[in-house]
Design a protein around this motif. Sequence first.
Motif, mmCIF file in Angstrom:
data_model
loop_
_atom_site.group_PDB
_atom_site.id
_atom_site.type_symbol
_atom_site.label_atom_id
_atom_site.label_comp_id
_atom_site.label_asym_id
_atom_site.label_seq_id
_atom_site.Cartn_x
_atom_site.Cartn_y
_atom_site.Cartn_z
ATOM 1 N N UNK A 60 0.849 -1.194 0.000
ATOM 2 C CA UNK A 60 0.000 0.000 0.000
ATOM 3 C C UNK A 60 0.884 1.243 0.000
ATOM 4 N N UNK A 61 0.477 2.224 -0.768
ATOM 5 C CA UNK A 61 1.272 3.445 -0.845
ATOM 6 C C UNK A 61 0.977 4.330 0.356
ATOM 7 N N UNK A 80 5.172 9.412 2.031
ATOM 8 C CA UNK A 80 6.346 8.920 1.315
ATOM 9 C C UNK A 80 6.284 9.280 -0.165
ATOM 10 N N UNK A 81 5.093 9.264 -0.746
ATOM 11 C CA UNK A 81 4.943 9.647 -2.152
ATOM 12 C C UNK A 81 5.379 11.098 -2.336
ATOM 13 N N UNK A 110 8.568 12.257 -4.547
ATOM 14 C CA UNK A 110 8.469 13.240 -5.634
ATOM 15 C C UNK A 110 9.509 14.344 -5.446
ATOM 16 N N UNK A 111 9.675 14.791 -4.205
ATOM 17 C CA UNK A 111 10.678 15.834 -3.928
ATOM 18 C C UNK A 111 12.095 15.321 -4.181
ATOM 19 N N UNK A 124 10.567 4.735 -4.312
ATOM 20 C CA UNK A 124 9.840 3.548 -4.762
ATOM 21 C C UNK A 124 8.333 3.752 -4.617
ATOM 22 N N UNK A 125 7.909 4.279 -3.496
ATOM 23 C CA UNK A 125 6.487 4.555 -3.274
ATOM 24 C C UNK A 125 5.961 5.546 -4.328
ATOM 25 N N UNK A 126 6.753 6.557 -4.639
ATOM 26 C CA UNK A 126 6.381 7.531 -5.662
ATOM 27 C C UNK A 126 6.233 6.862 -7.017
ATOM 28 N N UNK A 127 7.188 6.004 -7.382
ATOM 29 C CA UNK A 127 7.109 5.310 -8.662
ATOM 30 C C UNK A 127 5.886 4.408 -8.736
#
Length: 137
Positions: free
Chosen positions: A32-33, A37-38, A42-43, A129-132
């Motif tokens: 689960x994202x 962290x996303x 991204x930052x 990884x969470x962002x991807x």
Amino acid sequence: ARMPAFTNRATDLAIGFSHVAGLPHTSPMFPPVEPEKIKTGAALTAITGFSCGACHAVNDKPAFAVFEGEGPNFKDAGSRLRREYFHLWMNAPMRLWPGTIMPSYAAEGTTPLTQHYEGNAKKQFEAIYQYLISLGR
């Protein structure tokens, strides 16, 4: 000449190829994202972070400074990367693919970007990884 389809053996071949590589024959469920962290991921990939957009496109936004070769679009990468491989890759890309132009951002478990997780590479790479993953969904 046509390549044979091997329709009666395709399933067993696919399972065998996965097992030879030491992987299960089914894709693991993505974790689960986590929204925080996303945001951090991204930052970290932005121009003020590791500047990943220089070589990697993000969705419809093209890479902005490709030198020797363009990396995979982050949208596509997020839909297929396994967590374990991603962390290995980010820690030592040359170890996994000698000659790659992907730079190594971590040394002894830390990165130069201390504004996120005090430079802890494992936590930073997990946020990326969470962002991807979020892009690939």
